[in-house]
Design an enzyme around this catalytic site. Structure first.
Site, PDB file in Angstrom:
ATOM      1  N   TYR A   1      35.350  45.733  43.066  1.00  0.00           N
ATOM      2  CA  TYR A   1      35.550  44.796  44.207  1.00  0.00           C
ATOM      3  C   TYR A   1      35.586  43.216  43.729  1.00  0.00           C
ATOM      4  O   TYR A   1      36.344  42.333  43.926  1.00  0.00           O
ATOM      5  CB  TYR A   1      33.926  44.880  45.004  1.00  0.00           C
ATOM      6  CG  TYR A   1      33.970  43.904  46.051  1.00  0.00           C
ATOM      7  CD1 TYR A   1      34.365  44.255  47.163  1.00  0.00           C
ATOM      8  CD2 TYR A   1      32.624  42.928  45.828  1.00  0.00           C
ATOM      9  CE1 TYR A   1      34.109  43.657  48.341  1.00  0.00           C
ATOM     10  CE2 TYR A   1      32.510  42.061  46.810  1.00  0.00           C
ATOM     11  CZ  TYR A   1      33.325  42.573  48.252  1.00  0.00           C
ATOM     12  OH  TYR A   1      33.053  41.639  49.306  1.00  0.00           O
TER      13      TYR A   1
ATOM     14  N   LYS B   1      38.533  40.824  44.556  1.00  0.00           N
ATOM     15  CA  LYS B   1      38.372  39.413  45.239  1.00  0.00           C
ATOM     16  C   LYS B   1      38.607  38.019  44.149  1.00  0.00           C
ATOM     17  O   LYS B   1      39.138  37.253  44.835  1.00  0.00           O
ATOM     18  CB  LYS B   1      36.765  39.335  45.624  1.00  0.00           C
ATOM     19  CG  LYS B   1      36.403  40.227  46.642  1.00  0.00           C
ATOM     20  CD  LYS B   1      37.030  40.015  47.962  1.00  0.00           C
ATOM     21  CE  LYS B   1      36.153  41.074  48.772  1.00  0.00           C
ATOM     22  NZ  LYS B   1      37.057  40.817  50.297  1.00  0.00           N
TER      23      LYS B   1
END
Ligand code: NAP
Length: 248
Positions: free
Chosen positions: A155, A159
């Site tokens: 993640y 991001k």
């Protein structure tokens, strides 16, 4: 540019995407409610958007990991809203695990949804925005992509990638009236964070200077500002909405 208020928000069936969509609806945008699996929730959001006075409201379901989703979604926005001036890339997923336990499938799913889908959708939308010489793209990143969070290597990588993507694309189309910015929420109360173990939630809370978690509406207000004409000289930025946690 006054008439160009058509917004597509991905993952608008729940959480932050829902709040963004309703804020834009309240500000007079024609809106497309995109969803993945939750059609009924998306229909309910559309109903709320109509009640808030959105001039046109459409609902469109598509799995964003499917490469065919981006052209279909942008085409739906163009035909059902009469154009597309704002794209909010909000849909995202987590598949948390420590690196040594992280499966290839966990990595791939997060990169596909949180990064690759944004690339495809932005490319498709910008084609039309370039012709009109106006556009606003807002990518929902995360403080995880800046700070790095344990258990979220996939993640955080997606991001952080999204933040770099935002900066590059912002420079490519700055002369065409298009801005591309990222908003990085901290811990916001949604289904995504409700799924975290209580001990992890307590640990996060202890680090947040504001002493509380954020609400989806607090992210939506900033997104709506970046979506407006008044934000035309803000470009390539990443702005944190996190109660003071991150030096953005
Ligand atoms: P959420 O409540 O879990 O909602 C996720 C949304 O994304 C849903 O509308 C879901 O649609 C959609 N979605 C997920 N995968 C999809 C796919 N493959 N295809 C189509 N739609 C898909 O999430 P949230 O907390 O509101 O988060 C929204 C964004 O903010 C995400 O990008 C997240 O990474 C980011 N963010 C959240 C927090 C936080 O604290 N909550 C913090 C930082 C960043 P369906 O339900 O219809 O399937």
């Amino acid at each position: 540019m006054g008439g160009m208020k058509q917004a597509l928000v991905t993952g608008a069936s729940r959480g932050i995407g829902r709040a963004i969509l309703l804020e834009l609806a309240a500000q007079g945008y024609a809106v497309l409610v995109h969803y993945g699996k939750n059609r009924e929730l998306a229909e309910a959001v559309a109903e709320e958007a109509r009640a808030l006075g959105a001039p046109r409201v459409a609902v469109f379901g598509a799995d964003l990991t499917d490469p065919a989703a981006a052209p279909a979604l942008v085409e739906a926005a163009e035909t059902e809203l009469g154009g597309l001036s704002v794209l909010v890339n909000n849909a995202g997923v987590t598949r948390d695990n420590l690196l040594l336990r992280m499966k290839d499938a966990d990595w791939d799913a997060v990169i596909a949804t949180d990064l690759t889908a944004v690339f495809r959708l932005t490319r498709e939308a910008i084609k039309r925005m370039v012709r009109r010489r106006y556009g606003r793209i807002i990518n929902i990143a995360s403080v995880s992509g800046i700070l790095g969070t344990p258990g979220q290597a996939n993640y955080a990588a997606a991001k952080a990638g999204l933040i770099g993507f935002t900066r590059s694309v912002a420079k490519e189309y700055a002369k065409r009236g298009i801005t591309v910015n990222a908003v990085a929420p901290g811990f916001i109360e949604t289904d995504m964070t409700a799924a975290l173990p209580e001990a992890v939630q307590r640990e996060y809370l202890a680090q947040i200077p504001a002493g509380r978690f954020g609400r989806p509406e607090e992210v939506a207000k900033l997104v709506a500002f970046l979506a407006g004409e008044d934000a035309g000289y803000i470009n390539g930025q990443t702005i944190c909405v996190d109660g003071g946690l991150t030096p953005c």
